[in-house]
Motif scaffolding. Sequence first.
Motif, PDB file in Angstrom:
ATOM      1  N   VAL A 182       0.850  -1.179   0.000  1.00  0.00           N
ATOM      2  CA  VAL A 182       0.000   0.000   0.000  1.00  0.00           C
ATOM      3  C   VAL A 182       0.891   1.237   0.000  1.00  0.00           C
ATOM      4  O   VAL A 182       1.987   1.229   0.576  1.00  0.00           O
ATOM      5  N   CYS A 183       0.431   2.275  -0.684  1.00  0.00           N
ATOM      6  CA  CYS A 183       1.079   3.588  -0.604  1.00  0.00           C
ATOM      7  C   CYS A 183       0.107   4.497   0.132  1.00  0.00           C
ATOM      8  O   CYS A 183      -0.995   4.768  -0.355  1.00  0.00           O
ATOM      9  N   LEU A 184       0.508   4.956   1.313  1.00  0.00           N
ATOM     10  CA  LEU A 184      -0.381   5.686   2.214  1.00  0.00           C
ATOM     11  C   LEU A 184       0.178   7.072   2.482  1.00  0.00           C
ATOM     12  O   LEU A 184       1.385   7.234   2.691  1.00  0.00           O
ATOM     13  N   ARG A 185      -0.707   8.068   2.476  1.00  0.00           N
ATOM     14  CA  ARG A 185      -0.304   9.447   2.768  1.00  0.00           C
ATOM     15  C   ARG A 185      -0.477   9.697   4.265  1.00  0.00           C
ATOM     16  O   ARG A 185      -1.584   9.664   4.784  1.00  0.00           O
ATOM     17  N   ILE A 186       0.637   9.908   4.964  1.00  0.00           N
ATOM     18  CA  ILE A 186       0.602  10.078   6.422  1.00  0.00           C
ATOM     19  C   ILE A 186       1.283  11.397   6.798  1.00  0.00           C
ATOM     20  O   ILE A 186       2.097  11.929   6.033  1.00  0.00           O
ATOM     21  N   PRO A 187       0.973  11.928   8.001  1.00  0.00           N
ATOM     22  CA  PRO A 187       1.539  13.223   8.414  1.00  0.00           C
ATOM     23  C   PRO A 187       2.919  13.099   9.070  1.00  0.00           C
ATOM     24  O   PRO A 187       3.448  14.099   9.529  1.00  0.00           O
ATOM     25  N   GLN A 188       3.485  11.895   9.117  1.00  0.00           N
ATOM     26  CA  GLN A 188       4.778  11.703   9.755  1.00  0.00           C
ATOM     27  C   GLN A 188       5.770  11.135   8.756  1.00  0.00           C
ATOM     28  O   GLN A 188       5.416  10.300   7.916  1.00  0.00           O
ATOM     29  N   LYS A 189       7.012  11.574   8.873  1.00  0.00           N
ATOM     30  CA  LYS A 189       8.049  11.041   8.015  1.00  0.00           C
ATOM     31  C   LYS A 189       8.706   9.852   8.703  1.00  0.00           C
ATOM     32  O   LYS A 189       9.127   9.939   9.851  1.00  0.00           O
ATOM     33  N   VAL A 190       8.784   8.749   7.996  1.00  0.00           N
ATOM     34  CA  VAL A 190       9.420   7.546   8.514  1.00  0.00           C
ATOM     35  C   VAL A 190      10.587   7.185   7.596  1.00  0.00           C
ATOM     36  O   VAL A 190      10.750   7.762   6.512  1.00  0.00           O
ATOM     37  N   GLN A 191      11.375   6.223   8.027  1.00  0.00           N
ATOM     38  CA  GLN A 191      12.556   5.828   7.286  1.00  0.00           C
ATOM     39  C   GLN A 191      12.342   4.487   6.593  1.00  0.00           C
ATOM     40  O   GLN A 191      11.532   3.665   7.050  1.00  0.00           O
ATOM     41  N   PRO A 192      13.023   4.242   5.485  1.00  0.00           N
ATOM     42  CA  PRO A 192      12.948   2.924   4.847  1.00  0.00           C
ATOM     43  C   PRO A 192      13.303   1.809   5.827  1.00  0.00           C
ATOM     44  O   PRO A 192      14.120   2.000   6.727  1.00  0.00           O
ATOM     45  N   GLU A 193      12.660   0.668   5.655  1.00  0.00           N
ATOM     46  CA  GLU A 193      12.814  -0.525   6.501  1.00  0.00           C
ATOM     47  C   GLU A 193      12.090  -0.396   7.841  1.00  0.00           C
ATOM     48  O   GLU A 193      12.139  -1.315   8.650  1.00  0.00           O
ATOM     49  N   GLN A 194      11.409   0.733   8.070  1.00  0.00           N
ATOM     50  CA  GLN A 194      10.649   0.889   9.298  1.00  0.00           C
ATOM     51  C   GLN A 194       9.426  -0.031   9.259  1.00  0.00           C
ATOM     52  O   GLN A 194       8.724  -0.117   8.255  1.00  0.00           O
ATOM     53  N   LEU A 195       9.153  -0.741  10.375  1.00  0.00           N
ATOM     54  CA  LEU A 195       7.961  -1.578  10.481  1.00  0.00           C
ATOM     55  C   LEU A 195       6.823  -0.773  11.088  1.00  0.00           C
ATOM     56  O   LEU A 195       7.033   0.052  11.984  1.00  0.00           O
ATOM     57  N   MET A 196       5.611  -1.034  10.604  1.00  0.00           N
ATOM     58  CA  MET A 196       4.431  -0.342  11.101  1.00  0.00           C
ATOM     59  C   MET A 196       3.274  -1.319  11.207  1.00  0.00           C
ATOM     60  O   MET A 196       3.098  -2.189  10.342  1.00  0.00           O
ATOM     61  N   ASN A 197       2.491  -1.207  12.287  1.00  0.00           N
ATOM     62  CA  ASN A 197       1.215  -1.909  12.379  1.00  0.00           C
ATOM     63  C   ASN A 197       0.182  -1.140  11.563  1.00  0.00           C
ATOM     64  O   ASN A 197       0.171   0.097  11.565  1.00  0.00           O
ATOM     65  N   LEU A 198      -0.698  -1.872  10.902  1.00  0.00           N
ATOM     66  CA  LEU A 198      -1.666  -1.223  10.028  1.00  0.00           C
ATOM     67  C   LEU A 198      -3.021  -1.916  10.155  1.00  0.00           C
ATOM     68  O   LEU A 198      -3.099  -3.143  10.225  1.00  0.00           O
ATOM     69  N   GLU A 199      -4.062  -1.100  10.204  1.00  0.00           N
ATOM     70  CA  GLU A 199      -5.446  -1.582  10.134  1.00  0.00           C
ATOM     71  C   GLU A 199      -6.094  -0.969   8.898  1.00  0.00           C
ATOM     72  O   GLU A 199      -6.149   0.259   8.761  1.00  0.00           O
ATOM     73  N   LEU A 200      -6.602  -1.813   8.023  1.00  0.00           N
ATOM     74  CA  LEU A 200      -7.316  -1.356   6.837  1.00  0.00           C
ATOM     75  C   LEU A 200      -8.796  -1.656   7.033  1.00  0.00           C
ATOM     76  O   LEU A 200      -9.182  -2.824   7.160  1.00  0.00           O
ATOM     77  N   HIS A 201      -9.625  -0.624   7.066  1.00  0.00           N
ATOM     78  CA  HIS A 201     -11.066  -0.797   7.253  1.00  0.00           C
ATOM     79  C   HIS A 201     -11.723  -0.842   5.868  1.00  0.00           C
ATOM     80  O   HIS A 201     -12.054   0.198   5.283  1.00  0.00           O
ATOM     81  N   LEU A 202     -11.890  -2.045   5.345  1.00  0.00           N
ATOM     82  CA  LEU A 202     -12.416  -2.220   3.992  1.00  0.00           C
ATOM     83  C   LEU A 202     -13.930  -2.002   3.985  1.00  0.00           C
ATOM     84  O   LEU A 202     -14.654  -2.684   4.731  1.00  0.00           O
ATOM     85  N   PRO A 203     -14.432  -1.095   3.143  1.00  0.00           N
ATOM     86  CA  PRO A 203     -15.889  -0.820   3.105  1.00  0.00           C
ATOM     87  C   PRO A 203     -16.649  -1.851   2.288  1.00  0.00           C
ATOM     88  O   PRO A 203     -17.388  -1.527   1.360  1.00  0.00           O
ATOM     89  N   LEU A 204     -16.465  -3.136   2.621  1.00  0.00           N
ATOM     90  CA  LEU A 204     -17.190  -4.210   1.952  1.00  0.00           C
ATOM     91  C   LEU A 204     -18.578  -4.343   2.581  1.00  0.00           C
ATOM     92  O   LEU A 204     -18.949  -3.593   3.469  1.00  0.00           O
TER      93      LEU A 204
END
Length: 331
Positions: A182-204
Motif C-alpha cells: 500500500v502507498c499511504l499518505r501520512i503526516p509523519q516522516k518515517v525511514q525505509p525498513e521501518q515496520l508499522m502496524n496497520l489496520e485497513l477498514h475495507l468498506p465491503l
Amino acid sequence: MEDEYSEYREYLGEGMRIEIGIPLSGGGVFRDWAEVSEGNQDELVVQISRDVLPSEVRFDIGFILDVSVRVGVDVYTCSGIVIEKLGGRVLRIRLFGSFTLRERRQFFRIELGMRVKYDIIDESLRRDVERDWEVRKEHEHMKFQGYDDYVIAAQMARFRPAKPIEWQDLLRAQLNLGGGGVCLRIPQKVQPEQLMNLELHLPLDPPRVVHTVVRVIHIKPPRQLKDGSYRYDTGMQFDLLDERDRDLIFKQISVAQIEHLRKIADKRELGDVDGYGRRKLTPRQILARLAWVAVLLLLTWALTRFLSNYSPSNEIEKTYEQSLKKYRHQD
C-alpha cells in the motif's frame, strides 16, 4: 482528434498476442499468453492459449487482471477487469487506466479512500511483533465468524501485548492499495525498513478490518497542505498478512473497480440523451436520415415537374380540335 480509446487502439488490435496476468489466491500472479479475437473501444475478447489451466488458477466476473503487450524490448501494462466469461478460455475484458512502461508488479493496485489506522513500531523484537499481530488477526477473524463476546474475551485474555499500540487514526485516508502493499499518505516522516502496524477498514458488505504489519520501502517528497502541514506518500510492503485477508483486499479492489465502471457507463448513457430526454443520434444515423430526406426531396421535385406538364384542360382542347378538323374534312 484523439478520443479516450485511442491509446488502447495504439497498443491492441485483433489478432495481436498479449500477456494476461491472473492473481493467485495464495499470492503471486499466473501469466499466460492470449490472442485478441475482438476489440471494441475499451473492451477486448481474448482467448487464453493453454487448453488446461493449473488447478490453483481461477478467474470469474469481477476479477482484476493485467494486460501486457511487448513493444520492441519494452513491456507496457494496463489493468483490466473480467466482465464476461464466454467459455472456458475465452474472456471479455474491459480495460481501465493507461498503458505504462514499468517493471512488472506482483499485484494490482487501485486508488481508494478509506479509514486506516497505523502505529510506528519501535525497536521491538521480531517475534514480539509477529505474536501481537497474530493475536489481533485471530481476534478479528473470531468476531467475523460469530463467536460469543465472552468466548473472544476469554481467548484474548490469554495473551498480553508485548507493546501497547498507539494508533493514529486516518478517517478518510487516500491510498494506493494492492495485494502486495500500500502507498499511504501520512503526516509523519518515517525511514525505509521501518515496520508499522496497520489496520485497513475495507468498506465491503459487511465491512471488514484487515490487520497487517508493513515494511516501509520508499518515501516521496512531502506535500504541503493549505494549513502549512505536510503529508508524506509512503510506500509500504506487506510483511505480515494472512492470505484470507489478502483475498479480502482483492475483493475490495474488484468491488471498487466495478463501481467505477458502472459510474462511467451511467455517464455515457446520460451523455447520449438530449435535453428533452431523447437519445442522441450517432453520426451514422444522422447521415442516413439526411440521405432519406434527399431522396424524398428528389421524388417530390420529379413529381412536381410531371404534374406541371400534365393538364386535363389541355387534353380536352386537343380532343375538340381533332374532332373539328375531322368534321371540316368531311364537309
